[in-house]
Design a protein around this motif. Structure first.
Motif, PDB file in Angstrom:
ATOM      1  N   GLU A  71       0.856  -1.179  -0.037  1.00  0.00           N
ATOM      2  CA  GLU A  71      -0.071   0.043  -0.051  1.00  0.00           C
ATOM      3  C   GLU A  71       0.926   1.164  -0.110  1.00  0.00           C
ATOM      4  N   THR A  73       0.502   5.589   1.137  1.00  0.00           N
ATOM      5  CA  THR A  73      -0.429   6.298   1.494  1.00  0.00           C
ATOM      6  C   THR A  73       0.284   7.689   1.848  1.00  0.00           C
ATOM      7  N   TYR A  74      -0.208   8.675   2.158  1.00  0.00           N
ATOM      8  CA  TYR A  74       0.322  10.019   2.218  1.00  0.00           C
ATOM      9  C   TYR A  74      -0.139  10.647   3.415  1.00  0.00           C
ATOM     10  N   ASP A  75       1.038  11.430   4.204  1.00  0.00           N
ATOM     11  CA  ASP A  75       0.612  12.103   5.485  1.00  0.00           C
ATOM     12  C   ASP A  75       0.985  13.540   4.992  1.00  0.00           C
ATOM     13  N   HIS A  82       4.385   7.334   2.166  1.00  0.00           N
ATOM     14  CA  HIS A  82       4.840   6.075   2.432  1.00  0.00           C
ATOM     15  C   HIS A  82       4.208   5.065   1.673  1.00  0.00           C
ATOM     16  N   TRP A  96       0.573  14.362  -4.614  1.00  0.00           N
ATOM     17  CA  TRP A  96      -0.120  13.149  -4.212  1.00  0.00           C
ATOM     18  C   TRP A  96      -1.641  13.108  -4.930  1.00  0.00           C
ATOM     19  N   LYS A 107      -0.658   7.190  -7.261  1.00  0.00           N
ATOM     20  CA  LYS A 107      -1.397   5.762  -7.032  1.00  0.00           C
ATOM     21  C   LYS A 107      -1.516   4.877  -8.147  1.00  0.00           C
TER      22      LYS A 107
END
Length: 203
Positions: A71, A73-75, A82, A96, A107
């Motif tokens: 996976e 993901t984005y912070d 990530h 992103w 993605k």
């Protein structure tokens, strides 16, 4: 309508574009948009933003078979991407979220390279995929983030140019009628004829 502004219809979707009537193309006056760097000064490698804005690997992306990323993901609080247990930053939120034709670019790129990748399955060959995250994948991802960062940086200037084009002289329906572009002749509206089954083929 007669005398109104001519609008170009782009593709099947309801996206329109004003037809500019500038006496010369706006692009020669915008060298910073057509080419960010003079040809003689361009680096031979992939384009990169300035060092302080360039995404960098902060934590290596695991490449083993057992811990290949599943996976991404984005912070937004830390501007960190990530990728499995790996981390890349700084990554702008706009990068992103960047979309092309409705697809989230980052993605989408990852989904076809992750463990158990996305995509249609039409033959057993579709199940033959990399079992490890390679260094080349990380390099490709960094290059993708660099290009998207540069695209995002250009957007305010592109929006300004579009605004100036839209507020400048535009081609009208009357202009197209005088140039005999409109009305479209019935012959130009005919669909192409079906190819003969006896026509030569490449294969």
């Amino acid at each position: 309508m007669p005398g109104g502004t001519a609008i170009l219809w782009i593709g099947p979707a309801p996206a329109t574009w004003p037809a500019s009537n500038w006496p010369t193309s706006p692009w020669p006056h915008e060298p910073e948009l057509t080419s960010r760097v003079p040809a003689e000064d361009r680096p031979s490698g992939a384009p990169k933003p300035s060092a302080d804005k360039r995404p960098k690997v902060q934590e290596a992306i695991p490449g083993g078979t057992d811990d290949m990323p599943e996976e991404i993901t984005y912070d937004p609080d830390t501007a960190t991407l990530h990728v499995g247990a790996g981390q890349i930053s700084p990554v702008r939120p706009e990068v992103w979220a960047y979309e092309v034709s409705g697809w989230r670019v980052v993605k989408r790129w990852f989904d076809y390279r992750k463990k158990n990748p996305a995509g249609r399955r039409s033959s057993p060959l579709d199940d033959i995929n990399p079992k490890e995250w390679s260094a080349e994948f990380t390099t490709e991802l960094l290059q993708l983030l660099n290009v998207l960062t540069l695209c995002v940086e250009l957007e305010p200037e592109q929006a300004d140019l579009l605004e100036r084009i839209c507020s400048g002289p535009l081609i009208t329906v009357t202009d197209l009628e005088l140039g005999k572009v409109l009305p479209v002749s019935p012959g130009s509206r005919k669909p192409p004829t079906a190819e003969s089954p006896n026509a030569p083929t490449l294969m």
